[in-house]
Design an enzyme around this catalytic site. Structure first.
Site, PDB file in Angstrom:
ATOM      1  N   LYS A   1     -33.938 -15.295   9.357  1.00 15.48           N
ATOM      2  CA  LYS A   1     -34.690 -16.302   8.779  1.00 15.48           C
ATOM      3  C   LYS A   1     -34.905 -17.445   9.895  1.00 15.48           C
ATOM      4  CE  LYS A   1     -33.423 -15.123   3.971  1.00 15.48           C
ATOM      5  NZ  LYS A   1     -32.932 -15.974   2.461  1.00 15.48           N
TER       6      LYS A   1
ATOM      7  N   TYR B   1     -40.836 -11.337  -1.673  1.00 12.80           N
ATOM      8  CA  TYR B   1     -39.818 -12.107  -2.563  1.00 12.80           C
ATOM      9  C   TYR B   1     -40.485 -11.867  -4.205  1.00 12.80           C
ATOM     10  CZ  TYR B   1     -36.866 -13.948   0.687  1.00 12.80           C
ATOM     11  OH  TYR B   1     -35.800 -14.389   1.830  1.00 12.80           O
TER      12      TYR B   1
ATOM     13  N   PHE C   1     -36.515 -21.425  -7.384  1.00 11.81           N
ATOM     14  CA  PHE C   1     -36.460 -21.730  -6.288  1.00 11.81           C
ATOM     15  C   PHE C   1     -37.517 -20.871  -5.253  1.00 11.81           C
ATOM     16  CE2 PHE C   1     -33.652 -18.533  -7.612  1.00 11.81           C
ATOM     17  CZ  PHE C   1     -33.626 -17.227  -6.944  1.00 11.81           C
TER      18      PHE C   1
ATOM     19  N   ARG D   1     -24.935  -5.629   3.554  1.00  8.61           N
ATOM     20  CA  ARG D   1     -24.767  -6.658   2.605  1.00  8.61           C
ATOM     21  C   ARG D   1     -23.430  -7.280   2.540  1.00  8.61           C
ATOM     22  NH1 ARG D   1     -29.115  -8.377  -0.526  1.00  8.61           N
ATOM     23  NH2 ARG D   1     -27.855  -8.767  -2.181  1.00  8.61           N
TER      24      ARG D   1
ATOM     25  N   THR E   1     -24.573 -14.271  -1.342  1.00 13.64           N
ATOM     26  CA  THR E   1     -26.021 -15.066  -1.339  1.00 13.64           C
ATOM     27  C   THR E   1     -25.790 -16.390  -0.811  1.00 13.64           C
ATOM     28  OG1 THR E   1     -26.920 -13.569  -2.893  1.00 13.64           O
ATOM     29  CG2 THR E   1     -28.210 -15.709  -2.436  1.00 13.64           C
TER      30      THR E   1
ATOM     31  N   ASN F   1     -30.515 -19.340   3.923  1.00 12.51           N
ATOM     32  CA  ASN F   1     -29.141 -18.324   4.087  1.00 12.51           C
ATOM     33  C   ASN F   1     -29.078 -17.629   5.287  1.00 12.51           C
ATOM     34  OD1 ASN F   1     -30.661 -16.858   2.801  1.00 12.51           O
ATOM     35  ND2 ASN F   1     -29.187 -16.402   0.999  1.00 12.51           N
TER      36      ASN F   1
ATOM     37  N   HIS G   1     -31.903 -12.211   5.458  1.00 17.04           N
ATOM     38  CA  HIS G   1     -32.030 -11.223   4.216  1.00 17.04           C
ATOM     39  C   HIS G   1     -31.997  -9.667   4.657  1.00 17.04           C
ATOM     40  CE1 HIS G   1     -34.454  -9.653   0.776  1.00 17.04           C
ATOM     41  NE2 HIS G   1     -34.682  -8.824   1.701  1.00 17.04           N
TER      42      HIS G   1
ATOM     43  N   GLU H   1     -39.603  -3.014   0.460  1.00 17.40           N
ATOM     44  CA  GLU H   1     -39.879  -3.976   1.400  1.00 17.40           C
ATOM     45  C   GLU H   1     -40.206  -3.601   3.237  1.00 17.40           C
ATOM     46  OE1 GLU H   1     -35.737  -5.593   1.463  1.00 17.40           O
ATOM     47  OE2 GLU H   1     -36.139  -6.773  -0.410  1.00 17.40           O
TER      48      GLU H   1
HETATM   49  P1  CMP Z   1     -32.138 -13.254   0.104  1.00 19.82           P
HETATM   50  O1  CMP Z   1     -31.263 -12.287   0.528  1.00 19.82           O
HETATM   51  O2  CMP Z   1     -33.376 -13.600   1.148  1.00 19.82           O
HETATM   52  O3  CMP Z   1     -32.890 -12.826  -1.287  1.00 19.82           O
HETATM   53  C1  CMP Z   1     -33.416 -13.819  -2.124  1.00 19.82           C
HETATM   54  C2  CMP Z   1     -33.024 -15.304  -1.507  1.00 19.82           C
HETATM   55  O4  CMP Z   1     -33.413 -16.182  -2.703  1.00 19.82           O
HETATM   56  C3  CMP Z   1     -31.776 -15.538  -1.504  1.00 19.82           C
HETATM   57  O5  CMP Z   1     -31.357 -14.798  -0.235  1.00 19.82           O
HETATM   58  C4  CMP Z   1     -31.554 -16.923  -1.407  1.00 19.82           C
HETATM   59  O6  CMP Z   1     -32.046 -17.488  -0.157  1.00 19.82           O
HETATM   60  C5  CMP Z   1     -32.578 -17.623  -2.538  1.00 19.82           C
HETATM   61  N1  CMP Z   1     -31.778 -17.671  -3.570  1.00 19.82           N
HETATM   62  C6  CMP Z   1     -31.254 -16.878  -4.495  1.00 19.82           C
HETATM   63  N2  CMP Z   1     -30.509 -17.788  -5.303  1.00 19.82           N
HETATM   64  C7  CMP Z   1     -31.153 -18.996  -5.241  1.00 19.82           C
HETATM   65  C8  CMP Z   1     -30.934 -20.405  -6.105  1.00 19.82           C
HETATM   66  N3  CMP Z   1     -30.176 -20.228  -7.184  1.00 19.82           N
HETATM   67  N4  CMP Z   1     -31.464 -21.416  -5.584  1.00 19.82           N
HETATM   68  C9  CMP Z   1     -32.007 -21.245  -4.221  1.00 19.82           C
HETATM   69  N5  CMP Z   1     -32.375 -20.045  -3.598  1.00 19.82           N
HETATM   70  C10 CMP Z   1     -31.726 -18.868  -3.987  1.00 19.82           C
END
Ligand code: CMP
Length: 139
Positions: free
Chosen positions: A10, A50, A58, A86, A92, A113, A116, A127
């Site tokens: 990211k 997404y 979110f 993973r 996450t 975070n 992905h 994807e």
């Molecule tokens: P990612 O693995 O990119 O897939 C979906 C993303 O949604 C996840 O990482 C987080 O960045 C985001 N995400 C998931 N749950 C939440 C949440 N409760 N609040 C904010 N962001 C979230």
């Protein structure tokens, strides 16, 4: 069984200069990098990536954040690559991610975070085609 997975570094990972650190961890595990592209994700690509989160509180933040700067989109290959990546990435939420994992060691923010990765073969199939041609997905 050897399989492939999509991994996206990211914008925060790219901006913080963590490409080498993260790619190095995946390489040292024994995974093989088969495709990589440094790019800026369009709003449309972010929405497709997404789509399963559309409607969640979110969602807007997620789409805006991932399309806010350059990302590295990659395909990695290896034995049980989806599960292995993973596990190397961690939970996450970086607060809950175990030390030793990428998010556990390097991240703090939940939406941003760092990384992905596809969570299933079906997710990889959905994807992968957003960013790579069918030829690139095979070669
Ligand atoms: P990612 O693995 O990119 O897939 C979906 C993303 O949604 C996840 O990482 C987080 O960045 C985001 N995400 C998931 N749950 C939440 C949440 N409760 N609040 C904010 N962001 C979230």
């Amino acid at each position: 069984m050897s399989e492939r997975t999509l991994v996206i570094l990211k914008p925060s990972a790219v901006e913080r200069g963590l490409i080498g650190e993260i790619v190095g961890r995946l390489e040292r595990k024994g995974l093989r990098l088969v495709q990589a592209r440094l790019m800026r994700m369009s709003r449309d690509e972010a929405e497709r990536l997404y789509s399963v989160h559309r409607g969640k509180p979110f969602y807007e933040d997620l789409v805006r954040t991932i399309s806010s700067g350059k990302v590295v989109v990659m395909i990695w290959e290896g034995r049980s690559a989806i599960e292995v990546v993973r596990r190397l990435i961690g939970s996450t939420d970086p607060v809950k991610a175990e030390p030793g994992t990428i998010r556990g060691d390097l991240g703090l923010d939940l939406t941003d975070n760092l990384i992905h990765a596809s969570d299933s073969v079906e997710s990889f199939e959905r994807e992968g085609v957003i960013f790579f041609t069918s030829e690139e997905l095979k070669s």
